[in-house]
Write a protein that holds these residues in place. Sequence first.
Motif, PDB file in Angstrom:
ATOM      1  N   ILE A  86       0.843  -1.207   0.000  1.00 45.49           N
ATOM      2  CA  ILE A  86       0.000   0.000   0.000  1.00 45.49           C
ATOM      3  C   ILE A  86       0.875   1.253   0.000  1.00 45.49           C
ATOM      4  N   ALA A  87       1.980   1.218   0.736  1.00 46.72           N
ATOM      5  CA  ALA A  87       2.890   2.367   0.732  1.00 46.72           C
ATOM      6  C   ALA A  87       3.435   2.613  -0.667  1.00 46.72           C
ATOM      7  N   GLU A  88       3.794   1.553  -1.368  1.00 44.72           N
ATOM      8  CA  GLU A  88       4.314   1.705  -2.728  1.00 44.72           C
ATOM      9  C   GLU A  88       3.235   2.206  -3.677  1.00 44.72           C
ATOM     10  N   GLN A  89       2.016   1.699  -3.556  1.00 42.05           N
ATOM     11  CA  GLN A  89       0.933   2.128  -4.436  1.00 42.05           C
ATOM     12  C   GLN A  89       0.611   3.608  -4.229  1.00 42.05           C
ATOM     13  N   PHE A  90       0.430   4.007  -2.978  1.00 43.97           N
ATOM     14  CA  PHE A  90       0.060   5.399  -2.723  1.00 43.97           C
ATOM     15  C   PHE A  90       1.267   6.322  -2.804  1.00 43.97           C
ATOM     16  N   GLY A  91       2.458   5.791  -2.568  1.00 46.76           N
ATOM     17  CA  GLY A  91       3.656   6.583  -2.844  1.00 46.76           C
ATOM     18  C   GLY A  91       3.795   6.863  -4.326  1.00 46.76           C
ATOM     19  N   ALA A 131      -0.587  -2.349  14.541  1.00 44.92           N
ATOM     20  CA  ALA A 131       0.811  -2.514  14.141  1.00 44.92           C
ATOM     21  C   ALA A 131       0.983  -2.273  12.648  1.00 44.92           C
ATOM     22  N   GLU A 132       0.001  -2.690  11.848  1.00 42.18           N
ATOM     23  CA  GLU A 132       0.090  -2.484  10.399  1.00 42.18           C
ATOM     24  C   GLU A 132      -0.022  -1.005  10.044  1.00 42.18           C
ATOM     25  N   VAL A 133      -0.869  -0.264  10.776  1.00 38.06           N
ATOM     26  CA  VAL A 133      -0.951   1.187  10.566  1.00 38.06           C
ATOM     27  C   VAL A 133       0.391   1.835  10.886  1.00 38.06           C
ATOM     28  N   ALA A 134       0.983   1.453  12.008  1.00 41.56           N
ATOM     29  CA  ALA A 134       2.278   2.017  12.391  1.00 41.56           C
ATOM     30  C   ALA A 134       3.356   1.680  11.358  1.00 41.56           C
ATOM     31  N   GLU A 135       3.329   0.453  10.844  1.00 44.45           N
ATOM     32  CA  GLU A 135       4.302   0.055   9.825  1.00 44.45           C
ATOM     33  C   GLU A 135       4.129   0.898   8.564  1.00 44.45           C
ATOM     34  N   LEU A 136       2.890   1.099   8.154  1.00 44.40           N
ATOM     35  CA  LEU A 136       2.609   1.911   6.969  1.00 44.40           C
ATOM     36  C   LEU A 136       3.059   3.356   7.169  1.00 44.40           C
ATOM     37  N   MET A 137       2.819   3.900   8.344  1.00 47.84           N
ATOM     38  CA  MET A 137       3.277   5.267   8.638  1.00 47.84           C
ATOM     39  C   MET A 137       4.789   5.367   8.489  1.00 47.84           C
ATOM     40  N   TYR A 139       6.719   3.573   6.481  1.00 45.21           N
ATOM     41  CA  TYR A 139       7.080   3.514   5.062  1.00 45.21           C
ATOM     42  C   TYR A 139       6.835   4.836   4.343  1.00 45.21           C
ATOM     43  N   LEU A 140       5.832   5.595   4.790  1.00 49.40           N
ATOM     44  CA  LEU A 140       5.496   6.846   4.115  1.00 49.40           C
ATOM     45  C   LEU A 140       6.197   8.056   4.730  1.00 49.40           C
ATOM     46  N   GLY A 141       6.804   7.873   5.899  1.00 48.81           N
ATOM     47  CA  GLY A 141       7.488   8.971   6.569  1.00 48.81           C
ATOM     48  C   GLY A 141       8.899   9.161   6.068  1.00 48.81           C
ATOM     49  N   ASP A 142       9.659   9.944   6.811  1.00 48.52           N
ATOM     50  CA  ASP A 142      11.052  10.188   6.432  1.00 48.52           C
ATOM     51  C   ASP A 142      11.840   8.878   6.464  1.00 48.52           C
ATOM     52  N   ALA A 143      12.783   8.767   5.567  1.00 51.22           N
ATOM     53  CA  ALA A 143      13.565   7.533   5.451  1.00 51.22           C
ATOM     54  C   ALA A 143      14.403   7.297   6.697  1.00 51.22           C
ATOM     55  N   ASP A 144      14.427   6.036   7.127  1.00 54.55           N
ATOM     56  CA  ASP A 144      15.285   5.609   8.228  1.00 54.55           C
ATOM     57  C   ASP A 144      16.473   4.843   7.630  1.00 54.55           C
ATOM     58  N   ALA A 148      15.689  -2.000   7.194  1.00 46.74           N
ATOM     59  CA  ALA A 148      16.053  -3.033   6.217  1.00 46.74           C
ATOM     60  C   ALA A 148      15.221  -2.928   4.948  1.00 46.74           C
ATOM     61  N   VAL A 149      14.001  -2.378   5.078  1.00 43.34           N
ATOM     62  CA  VAL A 149      13.086  -2.254   3.941  1.00 43.34           C
ATOM     63  C   VAL A 149      12.549  -0.830   3.890  1.00 43.34           C
ATOM     64  N   GLN A 150      12.566  -0.263   2.711  1.00 41.04           N
ATOM     65  CA  GLN A 150      11.969   1.047   2.506  1.00 41.04           C
ATOM     66  C   GLN A 150      11.039   0.983   1.299  1.00 41.04           C
ATOM     67  N   ALA A 151      10.084   1.896   1.271  1.00 45.53           N
ATOM     68  CA  ALA A 151       9.128   1.945   0.162  1.00 45.53           C
ATOM     69  C   ALA A 151       9.641   2.917  -0.890  1.00 45.53           C
ATOM     70  N   HIS A 152       9.879   2.410  -2.082  1.00 47.76           N
ATOM     71  CA  HIS A 152      10.334   3.237  -3.208  1.00 47.76           C
ATOM     72  C   HIS A 152       9.439   2.939  -4.427  1.00 47.76           C
ATOM     73  N   PRO A 153       8.553   3.894  -4.800  1.00 47.29           N
ATOM     74  CA  PRO A 153       8.270   5.185  -4.161  1.00 47.29           C
ATOM     75  C   PRO A 153       7.433   5.003  -2.885  1.00 47.29           C
ATOM     76  N   GLY A 154       7.386   6.040  -2.092  1.00 44.31           N
ATOM     77  CA  GLY A 154       6.612   6.032  -0.860  1.00 44.31           C
ATOM     78  C   GLY A 154       7.332   6.751   0.256  1.00 44.31           C
ATOM     79  N   GLN A 155       8.591   6.356   0.509  1.00 44.49           N
ATOM     80  CA  GLN A 155       9.346   6.945   1.598  1.00 44.49           C
ATOM     81  C   GLN A 155       9.463   8.447   1.402  1.00 44.49           C
ATOM     82  N   GLY A 156       9.092   9.185   2.430  1.00 46.69           N
ATOM     83  CA  GLY A 156       9.210  10.634   2.382  1.00 46.69           C
ATOM     84  C   GLY A 156       8.064  11.357   1.706  1.00 46.69           C
ATOM     85  N   THR A 157       7.064  10.612   1.197  1.00 43.45           N
ATOM     86  CA  THR A 157       5.938  11.295   0.540  1.00 43.45           C
ATOM     87  C   THR A 157       4.944  11.851   1.553  1.00 43.45           C
ATOM     88  N   HIS A 158       4.919  11.277   2.743  1.00 46.09           N
ATOM     89  CA  HIS A 158       4.031  11.751   3.810  1.00 46.09           C
ATOM     90  C   HIS A 158       2.570  11.835   3.343  1.00 46.09           C
TER      91      HIS A 158
END
Length: 332
Positions: A86-91, A131-137, A139-144, A148-158
Amino acid sequence: MKYSILDLCPVPEGSTAADAMRNTADLAQHVEALGFHRYWMAEHHNMPGIASAATSVLLGHVAGKTSTIRVGAGGIMLPNHAPLTIAEQFGTLATLYGDRIDLGLGRAPGGDHAVWHALRRGRTGEDNFPAEVAELMGYLGDADPQAAVQAHPGQGTHVPLWILGSSLYGAQLAAHFGLPYAFASHFAPDALEDAAYIYRRDFKPSGTLAKPQFMLAINVIAAETDAQAHYLRTSVQQAFARLRSGTPGKLPAPVEDIDATIGLGLRQGVDQALRISAVGGPETVRRQLAELIAKYQPDEVILTGQIHDPAARKRSFSIAAEAMADVVLEDA
Protein backbone atom coordinates in the motif's frame (compact mmCIF):
# COMPACT_ATOMS: atom_id res chain seq x y z
CA MET A 1 -16.18 23.66 6.41
CA LYS A 2 -14.89 21.49 3.60
CA TYR A 3 -17.25 19.10 1.82
CA SER A 4 -16.17 16.08 -0.16
CA ILE A 5 -17.41 13.09 -2.20
CA LEU A 6 -17.38 9.35 -1.56
CA ASP A 7 -17.97 7.46 -4.81
CA LEU A 8 -18.33 3.67 -4.84
CA CYS A 9 -18.24 3.61 -8.65
CA PRO A 10 -21.74 2.09 -8.84
CA VAL A 11 -22.63 -0.20 -11.73
CA PRO A 12 -26.32 0.41 -12.53
CA GLU A 13 -28.47 -2.38 -13.91
CA GLY A 14 -28.23 -2.33 -17.70
CA SER A 15 -24.64 -1.08 -17.70
CA THR A 16 -21.11 -2.44 -17.30
CA ALA A 17 -18.09 -1.82 -15.06
CA ALA A 18 -16.50 0.06 -17.97
CA ASP A 19 -19.53 2.37 -18.06
CA ALA A 20 -19.26 2.89 -14.29
CA MET A 21 -15.60 3.87 -14.54
CA ARG A 22 -16.35 6.39 -17.29
CA ASN A 23 -19.15 7.79 -15.15
CA THR A 24 -16.79 8.07 -12.18
CA ALA A 25 -14.22 10.09 -14.16
CA ASP A 26 -17.00 12.32 -15.47
CA LEU A 27 -18.41 12.83 -11.96
CA ALA A 28 -14.97 13.63 -10.56
CA GLN A 29 -14.48 16.39 -13.11
CA HIS A 30 -18.00 17.65 -12.41
CA VAL A 31 -17.60 17.91 -8.63
CA GLU A 32 -14.11 19.38 -8.94
CA ALA A 33 -15.69 22.27 -10.86
CA LEU A 34 -18.33 22.58 -8.12
CA GLY A 35 -15.70 23.13 -5.42
CA PHE A 36 -15.72 19.80 -3.60
CA HIS A 37 -12.52 19.25 -1.61
CA ARG A 38 -11.86 15.48 -1.87
CA TYR A 39 -12.90 12.61 -4.09
CA TRP A 40 -12.66 9.32 -2.24
CA MET A 41 -13.30 5.75 -3.37
CA ALA A 42 -13.65 2.57 -1.31
CA GLU A 43 -12.36 -0.99 -1.52
CA HIS A 44 -15.16 -3.54 -1.95
CA HIS A 45 -14.94 -7.07 -3.29
CA ASN A 46 -17.26 -9.65 -4.83
CA MET A 47 -19.96 -7.03 -5.41
CA PRO A 48 -21.17 -6.72 -9.02
CA GLY A 49 -22.69 -3.32 -8.31
CA ILE A 50 -19.41 -1.70 -7.17
CA ALA A 51 -16.45 -1.30 -9.54
CA SER A 52 -13.84 0.12 -7.15
CA ALA A 53 -12.25 -3.17 -6.03
CA ALA A 54 -8.80 -2.23 -7.38
CA THR A 55 -9.05 1.07 -5.55
CA SER A 56 -5.55 2.48 -6.07
CA VAL A 57 -5.72 1.75 -9.82
CA LEU A 58 -9.02 3.58 -10.19
CA LEU A 59 -7.78 6.46 -8.06
CA GLY A 60 -4.91 6.90 -10.50
CA HIS A 61 -7.44 7.14 -13.32
CA VAL A 62 -9.46 9.77 -11.43
CA ALA A 63 -6.37 11.76 -10.46
CA GLY A 64 -5.26 11.78 -14.09
CA LYS A 65 -8.64 13.17 -15.18
CA THR A 66 -8.63 15.98 -12.58
CA SER A 67 -6.21 18.70 -11.53
CA THR A 68 -7.09 20.30 -8.17
CA ILE A 69 -9.43 18.08 -6.15
CA ARG A 70 -7.82 15.77 -3.58
CA VAL A 71 -8.12 12.10 -4.52
CA GLY A 72 -7.97 9.25 -2.07
CA ALA A 73 -9.17 6.03 -0.55
CA GLY A 74 -12.09 5.97 1.78
CA GLY A 75 -10.78 3.44 2.32
CA ILE A 76 -8.23 0.75 1.76
CA MET A 77 -8.94 -2.29 3.94
CA LEU A 78 -5.39 -2.57 5.25
CA PRO A 79 -5.53 -6.14 6.66
CA ASN A 80 -6.14 -7.33 3.08
CA HIS A 81 -2.69 -6.09 2.05
CA ALA A 82 0.94 -5.92 3.08
CA PRO A 83 1.59 -2.37 4.38
CA LEU A 84 4.63 -2.15 2.09
CA THR A 85 2.43 -2.78 -0.96
CA ILE A 86 0.00 0.00 0.00
CA ALA A 87 2.89 2.37 0.73
CA GLU A 88 4.31 1.71 -2.73
CA GLN A 89 0.93 2.13 -4.44
CA PHE A 90 0.06 5.40 -2.72
CA GLY A 91 3.66 6.58 -2.84
CA THR A 92 3.42 6.11 -6.61
CA LEU A 93 0.19 8.10 -6.74
CA ALA A 94 1.75 10.89 -4.67
CA THR A 95 4.85 10.89 -6.88
CA LEU A 96 2.68 11.21 -9.98
CA TYR A 97 0.09 13.69 -8.68
CA GLY A 98 1.80 15.54 -5.84
CA ASP A 99 0.10 16.62 -2.65
CA ARG A 100 -3.41 15.62 -3.77
CA ILE A 101 -3.48 12.06 -2.47
CA ASP A 102 -5.18 10.81 0.73
CA LEU A 103 -5.12 7.34 2.24
CA GLY A 104 -8.01 6.31 4.46
CA LEU A 105 -7.61 2.96 6.24
CA GLY A 106 -10.20 0.45 7.42
CA ARG A 107 -9.89 -2.97 9.02
CA ALA A 108 -12.90 -4.83 7.56
CA PRO A 109 -12.43 -7.25 4.63
CA GLY A 110 -14.61 -5.24 2.25
CA GLY A 111 -16.72 -8.34 1.61
CA ASP A 112 -17.99 -11.58 3.16
CA HIS A 113 -16.11 -14.50 4.71
CA ALA A 114 -15.33 -15.99 1.30
CA VAL A 115 -13.68 -12.70 0.34
CA TRP A 116 -11.76 -12.70 3.62
CA HIS A 117 -10.40 -16.15 2.84
CA ALA A 118 -9.55 -15.34 -0.78
CA LEU A 119 -7.65 -12.17 0.15
CA ARG A 120 -6.01 -13.27 3.38
CA ARG A 121 -5.22 -16.92 2.74
CA GLY A 122 -2.28 -18.08 4.80
CA ARG A 123 -2.71 -15.25 7.29
CA THR A 124 -3.94 -15.73 10.84
CA GLY A 125 -7.13 -14.20 12.16
CA GLU A 126 -5.15 -12.16 14.68
CA ASP A 127 -5.94 -8.45 14.65
CA ASN A 128 -2.67 -6.68 13.81
CA PHE A 129 -4.32 -3.52 12.51
CA PRO A 130 -2.61 -1.04 14.90
CA ALA A 131 0.81 -2.51 14.14
CA GLU A 132 0.09 -2.48 10.40
CA VAL A 133 -0.95 1.19 10.57
CA ALA A 134 2.28 2.02 12.39
CA GLU A 135 4.30 0.05 9.83
CA LEU A 136 2.61 1.91 6.97
CA MET A 137 3.28 5.27 8.64
CA GLY A 138 6.94 4.33 8.77
CA TYR A 139 7.08 3.51 5.06
CA LEU A 140 5.50 6.85 4.12
CA GLY A 141 7.49 8.97 6.57
CA ASP A 142 11.05 10.19 6.43
CA ALA A 143 13.56 7.53 5.45
CA ASP A 144 15.29 5.61 8.23
CA PRO A 145 18.82 4.73 7.06
CA GLN A 146 18.82 1.76 9.46
CA ALA A 147 15.60 0.26 8.06
CA ALA A 148 16.05 -3.03 6.22
CA VAL A 149 13.09 -2.25 3.94
CA GLN A 150 11.97 1.05 2.51
CA ALA A 151 9.13 1.94 0.16
CA HIS A 152 10.33 3.24 -3.21
CA PRO A 153 8.27 5.18 -4.16
CA GLY A 154 6.61 6.03 -0.86
CA GLN A 155 9.35 6.94 1.60
CA GLY A 156 9.21 10.63 2.38
CA THR A 157 5.94 11.29 0.54
CA HIS A 158 4.03 11.75 3.81
CA VAL A 159 0.72 10.77 2.21
CA PRO A 160 -1.92 11.89 4.75
CA LEU A 161 -3.48 8.96 6.59
CA TRP A 162 -7.04 8.76 7.92
CA ILE A 163 -8.60 6.10 10.09
CA LEU A 164 -12.05 4.99 8.96
CA GLY A 165 -14.54 3.17 11.12
CA SER A 166 -18.08 2.51 12.26
CA SER A 167 -17.34 1.56 15.86
CA LEU A 168 -15.51 2.81 18.93
CA TYR A 169 -12.39 0.84 17.95
CA GLY A 170 -11.53 3.12 15.04
CA ALA A 171 -12.20 6.22 17.13
CA GLN A 172 -9.81 5.04 19.83
CA LEU A 173 -7.12 4.10 17.31
CA ALA A 174 -7.35 7.43 15.44
CA ALA A 175 -7.13 9.29 18.74
CA HIS A 176 -4.10 7.23 19.84
CA PHE A 177 -2.16 7.89 16.62
CA GLY A 178 -3.27 11.52 16.38
CA LEU A 179 -4.81 10.94 12.95
CA PRO A 180 -7.97 12.33 11.37
CA TYR A 181 -11.04 10.11 11.70
CA ALA A 182 -13.88 9.47 9.24
CA PHE A 183 -17.01 7.74 10.53
CA ALA A 184 -19.09 5.52 8.23
CA SER A 185 -22.36 7.09 9.34
CA HIS A 186 -23.83 6.75 5.85
CA PHE A 187 -24.56 3.04 6.42
CA ALA A 188 -23.68 2.20 10.06
CA PRO A 189 -24.60 5.16 12.27
CA ASP A 190 -25.42 3.42 15.57
CA ALA A 191 -22.14 4.32 17.34
CA LEU A 192 -21.79 7.75 15.72
CA GLU A 193 -22.25 9.97 18.76
CA ASP A 194 -20.14 7.83 21.10
CA ALA A 195 -17.36 7.45 18.53
CA ALA A 196 -17.17 11.19 17.86
CA TYR A 197 -17.08 11.90 21.60
CA ILE A 198 -14.37 9.33 22.35
CA TYR A 199 -12.22 10.44 19.43
CA ARG A 200 -12.32 14.08 20.49
CA ARG A 201 -11.87 13.28 24.19
CA ASP A 202 -8.89 10.95 23.77
CA PHE A 203 -7.14 12.62 20.84
CA LYS A 204 -3.36 12.92 21.23
CA PRO A 205 -1.73 15.62 19.10
CA SER A 206 0.79 14.20 16.64
CA GLY A 207 3.41 15.46 14.26
CA THR A 208 0.79 15.65 11.52
CA LEU A 209 -2.30 16.85 13.39
CA ALA A 210 -2.55 19.24 16.33
CA LYS A 211 -6.27 18.81 17.07
CA PRO A 212 -9.03 16.34 16.19
CA GLN A 213 -10.35 16.30 12.65
CA PHE A 214 -13.67 14.46 12.42
CA MET A 215 -15.40 13.68 9.13
CA LEU A 216 -19.12 12.83 8.95
CA ALA A 217 -20.41 10.72 6.04
CA ILE A 218 -23.90 11.66 4.77
CA ASN A 219 -26.09 10.12 2.09
CA VAL A 220 -27.44 12.78 -0.25
CA ILE A 221 -30.15 12.20 -2.82
CA ALA A 222 -31.22 15.56 -4.23
CA ALA A 223 -33.53 16.41 -7.11
CA GLU A 224 -35.81 19.22 -8.23
CA THR A 225 -38.60 18.08 -5.87
CA ASP A 226 -38.92 16.00 -2.72
CA ALA A 227 -40.98 13.42 -4.62
CA GLN A 228 -38.34 13.01 -7.32
CA ALA A 229 -35.59 12.57 -4.74
CA HIS A 230 -37.50 9.91 -2.82
CA TYR A 231 -38.13 8.07 -6.08
CA LEU A 232 -34.40 8.13 -6.88
CA ARG A 233 -33.61 6.94 -3.36
CA THR A 234 -35.41 3.64 -3.95
CA SER A 235 -32.35 2.43 -5.87
CA VAL A 236 -30.07 2.49 -2.83
CA GLN A 237 -32.86 1.13 -0.63
CA GLN A 238 -33.18 -1.89 -2.93
CA ALA A 239 -29.41 -2.32 -3.17
CA PHE A 240 -28.98 -2.23 0.61
CA ALA A 241 -31.87 -4.66 1.09
CA ARG A 242 -30.28 -7.10 -1.36
CA LEU A 243 -26.93 -6.78 0.40
CA ARG A 244 -28.55 -7.55 3.75
CA SER A 245 -30.28 -10.54 2.18
CA GLY A 246 -26.98 -11.90 0.85
CA THR A 247 -27.85 -11.28 -2.80
CA PRO A 248 -25.86 -8.20 -3.87
CA GLY A 249 -26.22 -7.15 -7.49
CA LYS A 250 -25.96 -4.16 -9.75
CA LEU A 251 -27.59 -0.90 -8.63
CA PRO A 252 -31.33 -1.34 -9.30
CA ALA A 253 -33.47 1.09 -11.23
CA PRO A 254 -35.82 3.15 -9.02
CA VAL A 255 -39.36 1.95 -8.37
CA GLU A 256 -42.61 3.72 -7.56
CA ASP A 257 -43.52 1.52 -4.55
CA ILE A 258 -40.50 0.51 -2.49
CA ASP A 259 -42.55 -1.31 0.15
CA ALA A 260 -44.15 -3.50 -2.49
CA THR A 261 -40.68 -4.27 -3.85
CA ILE A 262 -38.74 -5.17 -0.69
CA GLY A 263 -41.41 -5.31 2.01
CA LEU A 264 -42.27 -2.84 4.76
CA GLY A 265 -40.21 -4.51 7.49
CA LEU A 266 -37.02 -4.70 5.47
CA ARG A 267 -37.50 -1.18 4.15
CA GLN A 268 -37.79 0.17 7.71
CA GLY A 269 -34.58 -1.60 8.70
CA VAL A 270 -32.79 -0.22 5.65
CA ASP A 271 -34.00 3.31 6.37
CA GLN A 272 -32.77 3.02 9.95
CA ALA A 273 -29.27 2.09 8.71
CA LEU A 274 -29.34 4.91 6.13
CA ARG A 275 -30.79 7.53 8.47
CA ILE A 276 -27.83 9.91 8.25
CA SER A 277 -29.20 11.25 4.98
CA ALA A 278 -30.46 14.35 3.23
CA VAL A 279 -33.15 13.47 0.70
CA GLY A 280 -35.35 15.91 -1.18
CA GLY A 281 -35.51 19.05 -3.25
CA PRO A 282 -32.98 21.89 -2.85
CA GLU A 283 -34.52 23.51 0.22
CA THR A 284 -35.18 20.20 1.98
CA VAL A 285 -31.62 19.02 1.39
CA ARG A 286 -30.19 22.32 2.60
CA ARG A 287 -32.24 22.14 5.79
CA GLN A 288 -31.42 18.49 6.48
CA LEU A 289 -27.69 19.01 5.90
CA ALA A 290 -27.72 22.01 8.23
CA GLU A 291 -29.49 19.97 10.92
CA LEU A 292 -27.01 17.09 10.70
CA ILE A 293 -24.03 19.43 10.81
CA ALA A 294 -25.46 21.35 13.77
CA LYS A 295 -26.11 18.11 15.67
CA TYR A 296 -22.79 16.32 15.09
CA GLN A 297 -20.44 19.30 14.63
CA PRO A 298 -18.08 17.66 12.11
CA ASP A 299 -14.96 19.37 10.87
CA GLU A 300 -15.72 18.10 7.37
CA VAL A 301 -18.52 16.21 5.66
CA ILE A 302 -18.26 13.63 2.91
CA LEU A 303 -21.34 13.11 0.77
CA THR A 304 -22.28 9.95 -1.06
CA GLY A 305 -25.26 9.07 -3.21
CA GLN A 306 -26.08 5.88 -5.09
CA ILE A 307 -28.31 6.98 -7.98
CA HIS A 308 -29.12 4.77 -10.97
CA ASP A 309 -29.02 7.50 -13.63
CA PRO A 310 -25.54 9.10 -13.90
CA ALA A 311 -27.03 12.43 -15.06
CA ALA A 312 -29.34 12.50 -12.04
CA ARG A 313 -26.38 11.70 -9.79
CA LYS A 314 -24.45 14.68 -11.19
CA ARG A 315 -27.48 16.91 -10.68
CA SER A 316 -27.86 15.63 -7.11
CA PHE A 317 -24.31 16.66 -6.24
CA SER A 318 -24.82 20.04 -7.92
CA ILE A 319 -27.80 20.69 -5.65
CA ALA A 320 -25.79 19.41 -2.67
CA ALA A 321 -22.91 21.77 -3.46
CA GLU A 322 -25.29 24.74 -3.54
CA ALA A 323 -26.81 23.59 -0.26
CA MET A 324 -23.42 23.17 1.41
CA ALA A 325 -22.28 26.59 0.24
CA ASP A 326 -25.37 28.08 1.90
CA VAL A 327 -24.81 26.09 5.10
CA VAL A 328 -21.17 27.14 5.32
CA LEU A 329 -22.11 30.79 4.70
CA GLU A 330 -24.78 30.66 7.42
CA ASP A 331 -22.32 29.05 9.85
CA ALA A 332 -19.77 31.81 9.20
